[in-house]
Every structure is written in structure tokens, then in C-alpha cells.
Scaffold this motif. Sequence first.
Motif, mmCIF file in Angstrom:
data_model
loop_
_atom_site.group_PDB
_atom_site.id
_atom_site.type_symbol
_atom_site.label_atom_id
_atom_site.label_comp_id
_atom_site.label_asym_id
_atom_site.label_seq_id
_atom_site.Cartn_x
_atom_site.Cartn_y
_atom_site.Cartn_z
ATOM 1 N N GLN A 44 35.341 -11.476 -36.116
ATOM 2 C CA GLN A 44 35.081 -10.307 -36.955
ATOM 3 C C GLN A 44 35.479 -10.567 -38.398
ATOM 4 N N LYS A 45 36.557 -11.305 -38.566
ATOM 5 C CA LYS A 45 36.980 -11.633 -39.922
ATOM 6 C C LYS A 45 35.915 -12.509 -40.592
ATOM 7 N N LYS A 46 35.382 -13.442 -39.812
ATOM 8 C CA LYS A 46 34.362 -14.328 -40.368
ATOM 9 C C LYS A 46 33.167 -13.515 -40.862
ATOM 10 N N TYR A 47 32.762 -12.551 -40.038
ATOM 11 C CA TYR A 47 31.597 -11.764 -40.452
ATOM 12 C C TYR A 47 31.944 -10.796 -41.577
ATOM 13 N N GLU A 48 33.199 -10.363 -41.640
ATOM 14 C CA GLU A 48 33.558 -9.508 -42.776
ATOM 15 C C GLU A 48 33.388 -10.289 -44.074
ATOM 16 N N VAL A 49 33.903 -11.515 -44.061
ATOM 17 C CA VAL A 49 33.776 -12.338 -45.260
ATOM 18 C C VAL A 49 32.301 -12.619 -45.566
ATOM 19 N N ALA A 50 31.525 -12.894 -44.503
ATOM 20 C CA ALA A 50 30.096 -13.159 -44.713
ATOM 21 C C ALA A 50 29.408 -11.932 -45.295
ATOM 22 N N ASN A 51 29.773 -10.752 -44.798
ATOM 23 C CA ASN A 51 29.175 -9.519 -45.301
ATOM 24 C C ASN A 51 29.484 -9.300 -46.771
ATOM 25 N N LEU A 52 30.769 -9.481 -47.100
ATOM 26 C CA LEU A 52 31.162 -9.251 -48.491
ATOM 27 C C LEU A 52 30.455 -10.237 -49.409
ATOM 28 N N ARG A 53 30.312 -11.451 -48.919
ATOM 29 C CA ARG A 53 29.640 -12.464 -49.721
ATOM 30 C C ARG A 53 28.171 -12.084 -49.917
ATOM 31 N N ALA A 54 27.543 -11.625 -48.828
ATOM 32 C CA ALA A 54 26.139 -11.214 -48.921
ATOM 33 C C ALA A 54 26.002 -10.052 -49.899
ATOM 34 N N LEU A 55 26.934 -9.116 -49.808
ATOM 35 C CA LEU A 55 26.897 -7.957 -50.705
ATOM 36 C C LEU A 55 27.008 -8.399 -52.158
ATOM 37 N N ALA A 56 28.019 -9.236 -52.419
ATOM 38 C CA ALA A 56 28.263 -9.652 -53.793
ATOM 39 C C ALA A 56 27.081 -10.456 -54.329
ATOM 40 N N ARG A 57 26.600 -11.393 -53.511
ATOM 41 C CA ARG A 57 25.445 -12.209 -53.928
ATOM 42 C C ARG A 57 24.214 -11.344 -54.152
ATOM 43 N N GLY A 58 23.995 -10.415 -53.242
ATOM 44 C CA GLY A 58 22.830 -9.540 -53.340
ATOM 45 C C GLY A 58 22.878 -8.707 -54.598
ATOM 46 N N LYS A 59 24.060 -8.180 -54.897
ATOM 47 C CA LYS A 59 24.213 -7.355 -56.099
ATOM 48 C C LYS A 59 23.976 -8.198 -57.344
ATOM 49 N N GLU A 60 24.519 -9.419 -57.303
ATOM 50 C CA GLU A 60 24.365 -10.332 -58.435
ATOM 51 C C GLU A 60 22.881 -10.605 -58.701
ATOM 52 N N ALA A 61 22.116 -10.748 -57.593
ATOM 53 C CA ALA A 61 20.699 -11.059 -57.743
ATOM 54 C C ALA A 61 19.876 -9.798 -57.986
ATOM 55 N N GLY A 62 20.531 -8.644 -57.990
ATOM 56 C CA GLY A 62 19.823 -7.398 -58.263
ATOM 57 C C GLY A 62 18.926 -6.930 -57.136
ATOM 58 N N LEU A 63 19.285 -7.278 -55.905
ATOM 59 C CA LEU A 63 18.476 -6.816 -54.772
ATOM 60 C C LEU A 63 18.757 -5.334 -54.510
ATOM 61 N N PRO A 64 17.747 -4.605 -54.026
ATOM 62 C CA PRO A 64 17.989 -3.197 -53.696
ATOM 63 C C PRO A 64 18.922 -3.070 -52.488
#
Lengths: 351, 85
Positions: A321-341
Motif C-alpha cells: 500500500q505504501k508503494k502504491y501511495e507513493v506511485a499515486n502521489l507521483r502520478a498526481l504530481a507528474r500529471g499536474k505538472e503536465a497540465g492533465l485534467p
Amino acid sequence: MAEISSGSAQYIYVCTRMRVRRSQLIPREDYLRMLNMSLPEITRFIEDTGYKSEIDELATAFSGIDLVEVALSWNLAKEYQSILAITPGELMRFTASYLRRWDIQNVLTILRGKTQGMPAGKIREVLIPAGALDRVFLDRMLAEDSPERVVEALKGMRLYPVLEREFPRALETGSFARLENELYKGYYERLLAETKGGVKGGRVFKGYVQLEIDIRNIQNLFRLRAQPTLEDVREMMIPGGSFTVDELQRLSTAESRDEFIDGVKKQVTLPPLLNVLEDLRSERPIHEVEIALTRVQLEQMDRVSKRYPFSITPILVYLEQKKYEVANLRALARGKEAGLPGERIRSYLVM
Amino acid sequence: MVDFGTAELTLEMIQASQVGLKAVGAGLAVGLTGIGTGVAEMGIGAAAVGATAENKDMFGLALLFTVIPETIVIFGLVVALLLLF
């Protein structure tokens, strides 16, 4: 008597700690809130959760997306190392074996970076020293000047025989895919062998590993369906789960999606997995398929950990679960950086 | 030496052995309940230390849970006191 009782006390101690830590992971509502935030807001938000010390420490050296990324990796590594430090005896051995996958990832990252001539500092940023190879050892590997020397440095380690056999070929073809497959196959084989030691919790651990292998194989088959390849399917499948490699290969040649799913369903007995497979009959983007399957895996592991509350399973559930939490946060941050909806990012989160 | 085979039990002897057996009973009551409490507290104590290590605020509650099995040994003590006095 003394040994039995102190043994169970240790299990209770570690499993309680894991349970408390699990309750501190970011809940679903917070992810949904974060979807509406900007990158600096997200950074501040995760600073308020468990990542404060890493963000504070790295804030002078990095900024923006890099800060989030590096802080997440550091936190994951620190968390895993601290778990290894508090788990006693037998449990620690299982946990350490389970964490060996990070060694594979780190070694491959270094080899890939070295063959592409990346500077050591750049490679170091993406390493996650959560396995048996610690930061010092990884630094020593980074200091080697050629990929061959890196492989040499691993002499005597568990990974070395496979690396020695496959690495020249990987260099020749320029693709590390086969090497990577072989390393992970070795990892799972080893993991399954360790569960047979007749130790307490071995049976539960084995079921857990097999579930993971099954899910991974099914994910791979879905991926292969989405993007057919000319390579031998057998080499990509992991033996040891409830499917044999031959069966998996037969499944990969199924004509239609319905036929393929029926084939998989014949072997699977887990009700939640059957439901998800039924759901996946309609065409869906591949990342949604993968996330649906991952979610089944996590939920099932969670269920098993409740059935055996004082065993290895609560620890492994927390690791995952910790692994996926980190993966989620990374996806969120990357997605926001790329301006995805927000909707788009949401479909990539495991929550 | 008293020859127990032939000696008649006097009233004093019977009374003395009754007092002795009561003392043994009282000892067993405290001793066995003490072991029971220990076994019960083992698991709770381990969990309490684990929870407190993660979250300091848990300390008060964890301590309370840990001492709940003390009631068992207190029952034993009460029984022992009733036997003796």
C-alpha cells in the motif's frame, strides 16, 4: 514455552505497528481533494502528511516536480528500511526477500543509466535503496565507470549469475527487457522457494506470492493483447502461480477477448478477481485494466491479512500500500505538472 | 517419630493440617492467576508498545488496556485473602 510466547509477542508488536502506519496512509478523499490542487499546493499538502522531513531536507537542493519525486523516493526507502529494522527474526527474513525486488530495480536503473552515459548524480536521484543493497553499496556501483564493472561489483550476490549470463546479450541487442524478465523470474522463484522452509506463516506467504504472480501474468497477457509482439510469450511469463507457462501461452493466442477472459476464468477461483474479469470484457484502456487488477490484488491481500492478523501478511500489505501511495502521489504530481485534467489523472490512481 | 499407621488423629492435628491446606490453596490462587495475567498481558503489552511507538498519544489508553488483565490476579488475591482470614 518461552520461545513460542516471545515469538507471538514479536508478531503482535510488528503487526500492530504496521496497522497503525496503514491507518496513517493518505485516504481516498484526500486524493480526490488533491486532484483539484496545483503542484505547490500538493507539495505543501504531502508535507503535512508523512513526508515533512524529506521535503524540508531536500527543499534547498530541488524544487517543483523534482522535489516531490525525490522526496517520495527517499521517504519510501526510509520507510522500508525502518520496517526491516523493527521486524525481528523470521519475519525480517521474509520481508527482506520480498524487498529484494528493489535491488533488481536499482541495479537495472544503474546499468541502463551507465550504458546511456548518464552522470552518476542523475542516476542517484532515481534510485530507491529499499532492498538489501544499501545507499553506500549503490554509491560504490555508481562510481564504477562502465556497465561491465558494475556487473562485476555484484559478484557473489544473488543477482550475479543471471546478470553474468544475460548481460552481454542485453548489451549486444541494446535491450534490457530479457535481462529484466529473467531477474524477476529468479526473484519470484527464490521467493517461492523460501516459503517452503516450513516456517510459521510460510503457507500464507506462498498464497500471497502466488496471487501476485497470477495478477502480474494476467496483466502481462492483457498488455500483450493490446500490443501483440513477435517475441516468445513463454519468456515473459512468470512460472509458479496457478497457471503453468504453457497455459499462459495458450491463453495469449486466444482469438477474441471473450475467449481469452473465459480461459482465464477457468483457472481463477477468487470471487473478486472473477468479478473484475467479467467487468473487463468490454474494451478498456490498458492502464484501467491494470489498475483494476492491482486493486483486486490489494483488496485480496488486505482480506488475507485480516484473516491472519499476526503473520507476515499485515507487513506485506503495508509495503504494497505504501508503494502504491507513493506511485499515486507521483502520478498526481507528474500529471499536474503536465497540465492533465483531473479526470485523466484520476484514472491512473490506485485508490 | 510419630507412627501414623497406628497413631490416632487428635483434634489439634486435624486443625493444623486444615490451616496448612488453606495456605496452599491461597498460594495456588495467587500464583496461578498471576500466570494467567502474565499470559494475557503478553499480547496486549506487545501491541500496546507497538501502538505507542507509532503514536505517542496512545500511551494512556495503551497502558489502561495493558493492566486490564490485572483483574484476574486481583480475583486470585481476593480468594486467597478470603481463605486465610
